[in-house]
Design a protein around this motif. Structure first.
Motif, short mmCIF file in Angstrom:
data_model
loop_
_atom_site.label_atom_id
_atom_site.label_comp_id
_atom_site.label_asym_id
_atom_site.label_seq_id
_atom_site.Cartn_x
_atom_site.Cartn_y
_atom_site.Cartn_z
N MET A 1 -35.76 13.22 4.04
CA MET A 1 -35.45 13.46 5.46
C MET A 1 -36.52 14.34 6.08
SD MET A 1 -32.07 15.24 7.12
CE MET A 1 -31.01 13.89 6.61
N ASN A 2 -36.88 14.03 7.30
CA ASN A 2 -37.86 14.84 7.99
C ASN A 2 -37.32 16.25 8.17
OD1 ASN A 2 -39.28 16.03 10.42
ND2 ASN A 2 -40.46 14.17 10.09
N PRO A 3 -38.13 17.30 7.89
CA PRO A 3 -37.60 18.66 7.97
C PRO A 3 -37.19 19.09 9.35
CG PRO A 3 -39.98 18.68 7.66
CD PRO A 3 -39.53 17.27 7.47
N THR A 4 -37.60 18.36 10.39
CA THR A 4 -37.24 18.77 11.74
C THR A 4 -36.35 17.76 12.43
OG1 THR A 4 -39.30 17.83 12.57
CG2 THR A 4 -39.30 20.16 12.03
N ALA B 1 -34.64 10.90 18.76
CA ALA B 1 -34.95 9.47 18.69
C ALA B 1 -36.34 9.26 18.10
CB ALA B 1 -34.85 8.85 20.08
N THR B 2 -37.29 10.10 18.51
CA THR B 2 -38.65 9.99 17.98
C THR B 2 -38.70 10.32 16.50
OG1 THR B 2 -39.64 10.55 20.12
CG2 THR B 2 -41.00 10.91 18.16
N MET B 3 -37.98 11.38 16.09
CA MET B 3 -38.04 11.82 14.71
C MET B 3 -37.39 10.85 13.74
SD MET B 3 -39.86 14.39 15.13
CE MET B 3 -39.90 15.18 13.53
N HIS B 4 -36.60 9.91 14.25
CA HIS B 4 -35.98 8.91 13.38
C HIS B 4 -36.74 7.59 13.40
CE1 HIS B 4 -32.62 11.79 13.55
NE2 HIS B 4 -32.28 11.27 12.39
N THR B 5 -37.99 7.63 13.85
CA THR B 5 -38.86 6.46 13.80
C THR B 5 -39.98 6.75 12.80
OG1 THR B 5 -40.32 7.25 15.57
CG2 THR B 5 -38.37 5.97 16.22
N PRO B 6 -40.71 5.73 12.35
CA PRO B 6 -41.81 5.97 11.39
C PRO B 6 -42.83 6.99 11.87
CG PRO B 6 -41.29 3.64 11.47
CD PRO B 6 -40.47 4.29 12.55
N ARG B 7 -43.15 7.00 13.17
CA ARG B 7 -44.16 7.95 13.64
C ARG B 7 -43.63 9.37 13.72
NH1 ARG B 7 -44.54 9.01 19.30
NH2 ARG B 7 -42.83 8.13 20.51
N ARG C 1 -42.60 11.04 11.25
CA ARG C 1 -42.79 11.72 9.97
C ARG C 1 -44.04 12.60 9.94
NH1 ARG C 1 -41.50 6.32 8.09
NH2 ARG C 1 -39.30 6.21 7.49
N GLY C 2 -44.91 12.46 10.89
CA GLY C 2 -46.15 13.22 10.88
C GLY C 2 -46.21 14.26 11.98
N VAL C 3 -47.43 14.68 12.28
CA VAL C 3 -47.63 15.75 13.25
C VAL C 3 -47.73 15.22 14.68
CG1 VAL C 3 -50.16 15.77 13.22
CG2 VAL C 3 -48.90 17.92 13.54
N GLN C 4 -47.82 13.90 14.85
CA GLN C 4 -48.02 13.33 16.17
C GLN C 4 -46.96 13.73 17.19
OE1 GLN C 4 -50.52 12.04 17.59
NE2 GLN C 4 -49.44 11.66 19.52
N PRO C 5 -45.66 13.77 16.85
CA PRO C 5 -44.67 14.18 17.85
C PRO C 5 -44.92 15.58 18.41
CG PRO C 5 -43.58 13.11 16.02
CD PRO C 5 -45.00 13.31 15.60
N TYR C 6 -45.42 16.48 17.57
CA TYR C 6 -45.72 17.84 18.03
C TYR C 6 -46.93 17.82 18.97
CZ TYR C 6 -42.67 18.95 14.13
OH TYR C 6 -41.61 19.00 13.27
N ARG C 7 -47.95 17.08 18.59
CA ARG C 7 -49.14 16.99 19.45
C ARG C 7 -48.79 16.34 20.79
NH1 ARG C 7 -54.16 17.72 17.17
NH2 ARG C 7 -54.29 17.87 14.88
#
Length: 209
Positions: A1-4, A70-76, A78-84
């Motif tokens: 699970m993604n930590p955030t 919604a974003t955090m439950h998609t493949p993208r 899992r990385g740093v892109q949502p924060y950026r």
């Protein structure tokens, strides 16, 4: 699970309601709303004050959090892109050795807490985020934590409590964005007290012992 990644009540997961719920917010403001959403579970009055400082409604906070989840439950997610995407280019970029592993450390300012930074530990080669939370900004004064009563909501971070009341033992949090530490601290009369401190996004919220 993604930590955030986190789960929200049905009112947040469904269609947004209330005035201004669909209004787009600047990325840094939207991200601060995400941080506040989970803190509202324990300190709604503090969160209301913070929302007023941001010029944001509760409906906008919930909508910002819904979009984030919604974003955090998609493949993208899992990385740093949502924060950026919300925070822009990081203020600092360094490397850190943790055991046998080397990670990239990215930090961003958080206007609601000028003395803190939002820190992401990431393995950019694999596109994974190891940890993401609030930490004390370089050069900023940390609170003096000598006794259990010194623990006040939003005053300190996980690392600061762990150092002040070492040895501290990490415990599983009640949600992916929450951490707990079991430690012993002097009480008001100096008698040692065993306590469990709970944090949201790395910021102290309450005792749960």
């Amino acid at each position: 699970m993604n930590p955030t990644a986190d789960n929200d009540p049905p009112t947040d997961a469904g269609a947004p309601t209330g005035p201004g719920a669909r209004a787009d917010l600047p990325g840094p403001v939207a991200f601060q709303c995400v941080l506040l959403r989970r803190m509202a579970d324990h300190h709604p009055d503090r969160v209301e004050d913070a929302l007023r400082a941001l010029g944001v409604t509760r409906a906008q906070m919930r909508e910002a959090n819904r979009r984030w989840q919604a974003t955090m439950h998609t493949p993208r997610g899992r990385g740093v892109q949502p924060y950026r995407a919300l925070l822009g280019a990081p203020e600092s970029r360094t490397t850190r050795r943790i055991g046998d592993l080397t990670c990239t450390v990215l930090t961003w300012p958080v206007p609601l807490w000028p003395d803190l930074r939002f820190e992401v530990l990431t393995d950019e080669r694999r596109g994974t985020v190891w940890n993401a939370w609030l930490v004390r900004a370089p050069g900023a004064a940390a609170p003096e934590l000598r006794t259990a009563p010194d623990l006040a909501p939003w005053c300190c971070t996980v690392d600061e409590v762990a150092r002040a009341f070492a040895p501290a033992r990490p415990l599983e949090g009640s949600a992916p964005t929450r951490w707990r530490l079991a430690c012993t601290a002097p009480g008001p009369d100096g008698t040692p007290e065993k306590l469990v401190a709970e944090f949201t996004w790395g910021l102290y919220q309450r005792r749960v012992d």
